[in-house]
Design a protein around this motif. Sequence first.
Motif, PDB file in Angstrom:
ATOM      1  N   ILE A 217      47.530   1.955 -15.093  1.00 42.74           N
ATOM      2  CA  ILE A 217      46.201   1.377 -15.098  1.00 42.74           C
ATOM      3  C   ILE A 217      45.689   2.201 -13.851  1.00 42.74           C
ATOM      4  CG2 ILE A 217      44.756  -0.352 -13.934  1.00 42.74           C
ATOM      5  CD1 ILE A 217      46.726  -2.340 -15.174  1.00 42.74           C
ATOM      6  N   GLU A 218      46.327   2.693 -12.497  1.00 45.86           N
ATOM      7  CA  GLU A 218      45.878   3.568 -11.609  1.00 45.86           C
ATOM      8  C   GLU A 218      45.722   4.948 -12.333  1.00 45.86           C
ATOM      9  OE1 GLU A 218      49.065   2.996  -8.936  1.00 45.86           O
ATOM     10  OE2 GLU A 218      48.172   1.009  -8.292  1.00 45.86           O
ATOM     11  N   THR A 219      46.239   5.533 -13.171  1.00 43.99           N
ATOM     12  CA  THR A 219      46.252   6.554 -13.671  1.00 43.99           C
ATOM     13  C   THR A 219      45.007   6.901 -14.660  1.00 43.99           C
ATOM     14  OG1 THR A 219      48.498   7.168 -13.860  1.00 43.99           O
ATOM     15  CG2 THR A 219      47.262   8.618 -15.166  1.00 43.99           C
ATOM     16  N   GLU A 220      44.882   5.730 -15.357  1.00 41.66           N
ATOM     17  CA  GLU A 220      43.500   5.439 -16.327  1.00 41.66           C
ATOM     18  C   GLU A 220      42.218   5.464 -15.390  1.00 41.66           C
ATOM     19  OE1 GLU A 220      45.096   3.165 -20.387  1.00 41.66           O
ATOM     20  OE2 GLU A 220      44.536   2.262 -18.452  1.00 41.66           O
ATOM     21  N   ALA A 221      42.456   4.719 -14.191  1.00 42.44           N
ATOM     22  CA  ALA A 221      41.180   4.668 -13.235  1.00 42.44           C
ATOM     23  C   ALA A 221      40.979   6.247 -12.704  1.00 42.44           C
ATOM     24  CB  ALA A 221      41.683   3.582 -12.109  1.00 42.44           C
ATOM     25  N   LEU A 222      41.939   6.705 -12.281  1.00 43.11           N
ATOM     26  CA  LEU A 222      41.388   8.325 -12.047  1.00 43.11           C
ATOM     27  C   LEU A 222      40.981   9.159 -13.023  1.00 43.11           C
ATOM     28  CD1 LEU A 222      41.437  10.314  -9.546  1.00 43.11           C
ATOM     29  CD2 LEU A 222      44.061  10.830 -10.191  1.00 43.11           C
ATOM     30  N   ARG A 223      41.514   8.830 -14.091  1.00 40.54           N
ATOM     31  CA  ARG A 223      41.074   9.643 -15.386  1.00 40.54           C
ATOM     32  C   ARG A 223      39.535   9.430 -15.636  1.00 40.54           C
ATOM     33  NH1 ARG A 223      39.324   9.307 -20.417  1.00 40.54           N
ATOM     34  NH2 ARG A 223      40.248  10.920 -21.873  1.00 40.54           N
ATOM     35  N   LYS A 224      39.088   7.949 -15.621  1.00 37.23           N
ATOM     36  CA  LYS A 224      37.826   7.589 -15.898  1.00 37.23           C
ATOM     37  C   LYS A 224      36.873   8.249 -14.746  1.00 37.23           C
ATOM     38  CE  LYS A 224      34.822   3.617 -16.202  1.00 37.23           C
ATOM     39  NZ  LYS A 224      34.680   1.993 -16.261  1.00 37.23           N
ATOM     40  N   GLU A 225      37.231   8.119 -13.558  1.00 40.09           N
ATOM     41  CA  GLU A 225      36.380   8.755 -12.325  1.00 40.09           C
ATOM     42  C   GLU A 225      36.009  10.110 -12.570  1.00 40.09           C
ATOM     43  OE1 GLU A 225      36.317   8.512  -7.650  1.00 40.09           O
ATOM     44  OE2 GLU A 225      38.134   7.651  -8.691  1.00 40.09           O
ATOM     45  N   ILE A 226      37.406  11.020 -13.231  1.00 37.18           N
ATOM     46  CA  ILE A 226      36.837  12.517 -13.287  1.00 37.18           C
ATOM     47  C   ILE A 226      36.037  12.708 -14.448  1.00 37.18           C
ATOM     48  CG2 ILE A 226      38.150  14.649 -14.022  1.00 37.18           C
ATOM     49  CD1 ILE A 226      40.455  13.440 -12.659  1.00 37.18           C
ATOM     50  N   TRP A 227      36.301  11.923 -15.632  1.00 38.60           N
ATOM     51  CA  TRP A 227      35.572  11.925 -16.916  1.00 38.60           C
ATOM     52  C   TRP A 227      33.998  11.567 -16.545  1.00 38.60           C
ATOM     53  CZ3 TRP A 227      33.248   7.485 -19.556  1.00 38.60           C
ATOM     54  CH2 TRP A 227      32.519   7.864 -20.492  1.00 38.60           C
ATOM     55  N   GLU A 228      33.873  10.756 -15.711  1.00 40.01           N
ATOM     56  CA  GLU A 228      32.351  10.308 -15.370  1.00 40.01           C
ATOM     57  C   GLU A 228      31.786  11.386 -14.683  1.00 40.01           C
ATOM     58  OE1 GLU A 228      32.764   6.768 -13.431  1.00 40.01           O
ATOM     59  OE2 GLU A 228      32.709   5.435 -15.157  1.00 40.01           O
ATOM     60  N   LEU A 229      32.704  12.081 -13.785  1.00 38.74           N
ATOM     61  CA  LEU A 229      31.870  13.310 -13.058  1.00 38.74           C
ATOM     62  C   LEU A 229      31.570  14.374 -13.977  1.00 38.74           C
ATOM     63  CD1 LEU A 229      31.450  14.498 -10.289  1.00 38.74           C
ATOM     64  CD2 LEU A 229      33.644  15.238 -10.138  1.00 38.74           C
ATOM     65  N   GLN A 230      32.627  14.446 -14.968  1.00 36.74           N
ATOM     66  CA  GLN A 230      32.494  15.719 -16.024  1.00 36.74           C
ATOM     67  C   GLN A 230      31.183  15.666 -16.779  1.00 36.74           C
ATOM     68  OE1 GLN A 230      34.909  15.396 -19.314  1.00 36.74           O
ATOM     69  NE2 GLN A 230      34.944  17.796 -19.947  1.00 36.74           N
ATOM     70  N   ASN A 231      30.828  14.368 -17.055  1.00 38.84           N
ATOM     71  CA  ASN A 231      29.579  14.098 -17.757  1.00 38.84           C
ATOM     72  C   ASN A 231      28.158  14.465 -17.403  1.00 38.84           C
ATOM     73  OD1 ASN A 231      31.176  12.945 -20.043  1.00 38.84           O
ATOM     74  ND2 ASN A 231      30.600  11.130 -19.692  1.00 38.84           N
ATOM     75  N   HIS A 232      28.189  14.765 -16.043  1.00 36.06           N
ATOM     76  CA  HIS A 232      27.231  15.088 -15.236  1.00 36.06           C
ATOM     77  C   HIS A 232      27.106  16.616 -15.171  1.00 36.06           C
ATOM     78  CE1 HIS A 232      26.152  11.128 -14.595  1.00 36.06           C
ATOM     79  NE2 HIS A 232      27.115  10.760 -13.611  1.00 36.06           N
ATOM     80  N   MET A 233      28.286  17.556 -15.722  1.00 38.33           N
ATOM     81  CA  MET A 233      28.234  18.828 -15.656  1.00 38.33           C
ATOM     82  C   MET A 233      28.038  19.361 -17.312  1.00 38.33           C
ATOM     83  SD  MET A 233      32.071  19.000 -13.901  1.00 38.33           S
ATOM     84  CE  MET A 233      32.238  18.416 -12.152  1.00 38.33           C
ATOM     85  N   PRO A 234      27.456  20.679 -17.070  1.00 42.41           N
ATOM     86  CA  PRO A 234      26.983  21.405 -18.439  1.00 42.41           C
ATOM     87  C   PRO A 234      28.155  21.436 -19.206  1.00 42.41           C
ATOM     88  CG  PRO A 234      25.768  22.395 -16.777  1.00 42.41           C
ATOM     89  CD  PRO A 234      26.593  21.495 -16.111  1.00 42.41           C
ATOM     90  N   ILE A 235      28.312  21.259 -20.369  1.00 43.93           N
ATOM     91  CA  ILE A 235      29.454  20.937 -21.287  1.00 43.93           C
ATOM     92  C   ILE A 235      30.398  22.473 -21.315  1.00 43.93           C
ATOM     93  CG2 ILE A 235      28.233  21.709 -23.535  1.00 43.93           C
ATOM     94  CD1 ILE A 235      30.013  19.733 -24.925  1.00 43.93           C
ATOM     95  N   ASP A 236      29.334  23.583 -21.147  1.00 39.15           N
ATOM     96  CA  ASP A 236      30.098  24.797 -21.275  1.00 39.15           C
ATOM     97  C   ASP A 236      30.509  25.347 -19.750  1.00 39.15           C
ATOM     98  OD1 ASP A 236      27.667  25.154 -20.758  1.00 39.15           O
ATOM     99  OD2 ASP A 236      27.421  27.052 -22.291  1.00 39.15           O
ATOM    100  N   SER A 237      30.146  24.404 -18.633  1.00 41.55           N
ATOM    101  CA  SER A 237      30.469  25.089 -17.442  1.00 41.55           C
ATOM    102  C   SER A 237      31.875  25.133 -16.944  1.00 41.55           C
ATOM    103  CB  SER A 237      29.750  24.343 -16.327  1.00 41.55           C
ATOM    104  OG  SER A 237      30.498  22.982 -16.325  1.00 41.55           O
ATOM    105  N   GLU A 238      32.047  26.153 -15.944  1.00 43.95           N
ATOM    106  CA  GLU A 238      33.539  26.363 -15.727  1.00 43.95           C
ATOM    107  C   GLU A 238      34.097  25.036 -14.846  1.00 43.95           C
ATOM    108  OE1 GLU A 238      36.111  29.280 -12.626  1.00 43.95           O
ATOM    109  OE2 GLU A 238      33.959  29.591 -13.186  1.00 43.95           O
ATOM    110  N   GLU A 239      33.238  24.404 -14.217  1.00 46.80           N
ATOM    111  CA  GLU A 239      33.654  23.238 -13.395  1.00 46.80           C
ATOM    112  C   GLU A 239      34.019  21.992 -14.542  1.00 46.80           C
ATOM    113  OE1 GLU A 239      29.190  23.577 -12.919  1.00 46.80           O
ATOM    114  OE2 GLU A 239      30.941  24.839 -12.766  1.00 46.80           O
TER     115      GLU A 239
END
Length: 302
Positions: A217-239
């Motif tokens: 559950i704790e691993t999934e929570a960190l994963r979700k946090e990163i996924w939500e951040l990624q969704n605010h980045m251009p899809i083909d960006s390095e970050e």
Amino acid sequence: MASVNQSTASDTNHSAVIPQDEYPKIIWKLRSIESTFSFLHDSLLSLQQADEYELMSSADSLGFMDVLSQSFGDLYLIIDQLEIANDGKIQEIAENLKVHADHAGFISCHFQPRVEVSGEHVCELDHRPLFEHDLKSVLLLFNEICCNGLPVWITSLEEIFARKIAGNCHIVSQASNYESVLTARIKAIQPKFQALYDKYIFPNGSQLLIDPEKLKIETEALRKEIWELQNHMPIDSEEGMNCRMAIDQLDLLIRLIDSNFEFRKSDLTALSMIVSQAGNDFSRALEGLTPADGGDLVDTVH
């Protein structure tokens, strides 16, 4: 260790950001295509005055079809670009443009070369001429494209682009920008990798051996946090790619826990190194953040 891709309907990002400098290029291309369609439309309208059975010869229909095919082929390329835009209104315009591109395709089919079959032999004849009785149906489709189609949707797209440019100017005028907001968010998340690492392995044990479901559950929570951040980045960006790599590493750990494998102390070093690698991948996102990246996403990152 190789990462495992986990793609679900809920978190797969199929959208992309259209760079602001592409806006005028897209509009110019669409206006050029519209102009070509209008010219062809006017040419057909002039044929209404002709008092002949054959309004356009095979040679003329070949030239007509070549110009038409090139134009709706270019239109499809723009539609492909608009269909994956991270804006529902732009995607809706793409769908409407596609209807009219299909209309042009139907018209083109009318002028395709005739085929003659004789036994096992197939012979392709000249392009089909345009006859008087064909004109009405061809004009009907052209009217949809030139009167009710392209001009309306191009104007709508221009308005959307204009609002986006105005919104971006407002964002740039604010103290925060894409780079600083993303950098701050990444730095806030970074320590959570160390905290998770310390749960996968610590002196004489691991939470994985004591309570694997809680660790999942704790691993999934960190994963979700990163996924939500990624969704605010251009899809083909390095970050964005760095975030994706970190997610892949965490996905691997989640899958391993889901497999109900009986972990032993000898497994803990390897598993904790996966967490460490995920943290390194995530931290490299900072290297891709430069003032030229992003821009219009800053107001969506929290």
